[in-house]
Scaffold this active site. Sequence first.
Site, mmCIF file in Angstrom:
data_model
loop_
_atom_site.group_PDB
_atom_site.id
_atom_site.type_symbol
_atom_site.label_atom_id
_atom_site.label_comp_id
_atom_site.label_asym_id
_atom_site.label_seq_id
_atom_site.Cartn_x
_atom_site.Cartn_y
_atom_site.Cartn_z
ATOM 1 N N LYS A 97 -3.297 -20.019 -17.661
ATOM 2 C CA LYS A 97 -1.854 -20.090 -17.390
ATOM 3 C C LYS A 97 -1.633 -20.568 -15.957
ATOM 4 O O LYS A 97 -1.978 -19.888 -15.001
ATOM 5 C CB LYS A 97 -1.180 -18.755 -17.617
ATOM 6 C CG LYS A 97 0.309 -18.940 -17.866
ATOM 7 C CD LYS A 97 0.975 -17.745 -18.464
ATOM 8 C CE LYS A 97 2.268 -18.156 -19.157
ATOM 9 N NZ LYS A 97 3.122 -17.012 -19.442
ATOM 10 N N GLU B 282 6.795 -14.028 -27.998
ATOM 11 C CA GLU B 282 6.886 -13.233 -29.231
ATOM 12 C C GLU B 282 7.600 -11.903 -29.014
ATOM 13 O O GLU B 282 7.887 -11.204 -29.984
ATOM 14 C CB GLU B 282 5.476 -12.951 -29.780
ATOM 15 C CG GLU B 282 4.719 -14.176 -30.266
ATOM 16 C CD GLU B 282 3.914 -14.874 -29.171
ATOM 17 O OE1 GLU B 282 4.288 -14.765 -27.984
ATOM 18 O OE2 GLU B 282 2.910 -15.537 -29.496
ATOM 19 N N TRP C 69 1.028 -23.099 -20.143
ATOM 20 C CA TRP C 69 -0.305 -22.913 -20.715
ATOM 21 C C TRP C 69 -1.136 -24.189 -20.684
ATOM 22 O O TRP C 69 -0.624 -25.279 -20.924
ATOM 23 C CB TRP C 69 -0.204 -22.468 -22.173
ATOM 24 C CG TRP C 69 0.345 -21.088 -22.340
ATOM 25 C CD1 TRP C 69 1.575 -20.747 -22.816
ATOM 26 C CD2 TRP C 69 -0.312 -19.851 -22.035
ATOM 27 N NE1 TRP C 69 1.723 -19.377 -22.832
ATOM 28 C CE2 TRP C 69 0.573 -18.808 -22.359
ATOM 29 C CE3 TRP C 69 -1.570 -19.521 -21.520
ATOM 30 C CZ2 TRP C 69 0.256 -17.455 -22.178
ATOM 31 C CZ3 TRP C 69 -1.882 -18.188 -21.338
ATOM 32 C CH2 TRP C 69 -0.983 -17.174 -21.666
ATOM 33 N N THR D 103 5.726 -21.306 -28.707
ATOM 34 C CA THR D 103 4.808 -20.957 -27.628
ATOM 35 C C THR D 103 3.524 -21.745 -27.781
ATOM 36 O O THR D 103 3.017 -21.891 -28.894
ATOM 37 C CB THR D 103 4.486 -19.447 -27.611
ATOM 38 O OG1 THR D 103 3.451 -19.218 -26.653
ATOM 39 C CG2 THR D 103 4.014 -18.913 -28.964
HETATM 40 P P1 AMP Z 1 4.510 -16.809 -22.833
HETATM 41 O O1 AMP Z 1 4.631 -16.470 -24.259
HETATM 42 O O2 AMP Z 1 4.283 -18.244 -22.559
HETATM 43 O O3 AMP Z 1 5.649 -16.229 -22.032
HETATM 44 O O4 AMP Z 1 3.194 -16.094 -22.272
HETATM 45 C C1 AMP Z 1 2.940 -14.731 -22.461
HETATM 46 C C2 AMP Z 1 1.641 -14.385 -21.803
HETATM 47 O O5 AMP Z 1 1.741 -14.583 -20.392
HETATM 48 C C3 AMP Z 1 1.171 -12.965 -21.980
HETATM 49 O O6 AMP Z 1 0.505 -12.757 -23.201
HETATM 50 C C4 AMP Z 1 0.232 -12.811 -20.780
HETATM 51 O O7 AMP Z 1 -1.039 -13.394 -21.038
HETATM 52 C C5 AMP Z 1 0.940 -13.629 -19.713
HETATM 53 N N1 AMP Z 1 1.834 -12.761 -18.901
HETATM 54 C C6 AMP Z 1 3.147 -12.569 -19.038
HETATM 55 N N2 AMP Z 1 3.620 -11.721 -18.106
HETATM 56 C C7 AMP Z 1 2.549 -11.357 -17.344
HETATM 57 C C8 AMP Z 1 2.370 -10.504 -16.213
HETATM 58 N N3 AMP Z 1 3.372 -9.863 -15.648
HETATM 59 N N4 AMP Z 1 1.109 -10.373 -15.728
HETATM 60 C C9 AMP Z 1 0.064 -11.027 -16.277
HETATM 61 N N5 AMP Z 1 0.173 -11.851 -17.330
HETATM 62 C C10 AMP Z 1 1.402 -12.023 -17.862
#
Ligand code: AMP
Length: 498
Positions: A446, A331, A451, A185
């Site tokens: 994001k 994670e 990211w 990630t």
């Molecule tokens: P990733 O590990 O790249 O999938 O990113 C995870 C992160 O994406 C989380 O810690 C949040 O900051 C953001 N995220 C994931 N799902 C949501 C959601 N439904 N609403 C807002 N932020 C989200």
Amino acid sequence: MHGLMMDSPLLTSSLIVHAARHHGDTEIVSRSVEGPIHRTTYAEAEARAGRLAKALVALGVGESDRIATLAWNGYRHMELYFGVSGLGAVCHTINPRLFADQLAYIVNHANDRYIFLDPSFVGLLEGLHERLPGVEGFVIMTDAEHMPETSLPSVLCYETLIAAQDEGFDWPRLDENLASGLCYTSGTTGNPKGALYSHRSTVLHSFSCCTADHPLAISCREVVLPVVPMFHVQAWGIPYAAAMAGAKLVMPGPRLDGESLHELLQAERVTITAGVPTIWLGLLDYLAKTGKTLDHLDTLLIGGSAAPLSMIEAFEEDHGVEVIHAWGMTETSPVATTGRLKRKFLNLPRAEQRKIKVTQGRALYGVETKIADDAGQAQPHDGQASGQLMVRGPWVASAYFEDPAASAAAFDPVGDAAGWFATGDVATIDADGHITITDRSKDLIKSGGEWISSIDLENAAMGHPEVAEAAAIALPHPRWGERPLLVIVRREAGRRGR
Ligand code: AMP
């Protein structure tokens, strides 16, 4: 006294073996990178995954070796999910959208022995392979007829490789706690971090995906199209969960535009699909422009970024598709919450229901959630108090792969939060358990599900001799969710930069 039940390990191979045995004729349909639609079945997928496992063993691949993939969603990638992990090696899915430096860091940090790649990524690796000294070979995921000309060294052709093996791999009875998958990630500051999934965590996450209140709720009657790429947290677990249920799978390949998705959703009678909001905006635009309809789709899972209210309304009101909003992270394997409304809310007016649907949902069984302040003090679940969201559970990571410093920062919070994973998301939780993400403590933006590091942007700007100060901030954006805005202070004339 222990219970007297069989100690059968929870293994990823058991998912494809089950699917082949009991849903052998259920289809896996893929839009291939070469162009045409390809059709296979679970029986054939298990047989080919077994051949692939044999081929890897013949190449000297063994337990816990990392085998990387750089590929779109398709049947060969699915075979890698099962063939690599099933033999006891680790299927390391790589996000091709990352910068070259991050890709090189990830491959070298993971110590990948082979990289399996779609033909579309040959150019990307040609420019990079000299920085990947540990990689022993590059396997291009195509047949002999479509093999591209390439300057990559030690190149193999996927179909030729597996054709050299017979069917009938004897899937080993592994320790269920062995690593099965690895996904980095960049949702943290600094270098990307690896979440290392185990067979056990993957199978338990799959069980969860097949429960009735899960946003996916996959059963053998469903047709599932993961728009979320297989290089993003194992396509949110869909390939494994679909095999557990014996659901028909539809893989979109590289074409994720509204028209291509609509064509597949209609032609293959897809009932469940999942992806980030940016993708769904593309589909909604296409539907609005053409007046076309969604005739089979029942459920759309939105995750990865916040689902806008207008998007939920458009799918539900205009297209009769139920939207379930969910939250998760690399994670957390990733699905941790569900936005499926509780029974007591079913009679509320739509507008009131949507206030619940825009939240990030409530924890699924298997994931515990709480919020804590900076001292680790747990905060009340009253919908008002906010704190950093903490999670724990059997499909939540316990550390990053070979990264003690980053692990200590995220996995070792203090106070009431000891033993929990600090997500970096700031949230409230109401009395029904609904989580609302209000902020992010990580210095990141994001955009379209990917990211962007504000620190990297600021450092790049600060490298310019005429910039005295720089700050990158996230601005809301209708298509991308967030886009970076860089604010700079000009260095006074005559003064030199750093
Ligand atoms: P990733 O590990 O790249 O999938 O990113 C995870 C992160 O994406 C989380 O810690 C949040 O900051 C953001 N995220 C994931 N799902 C949501 C959601 N439904 N609403 C807002 N932020 C989200």
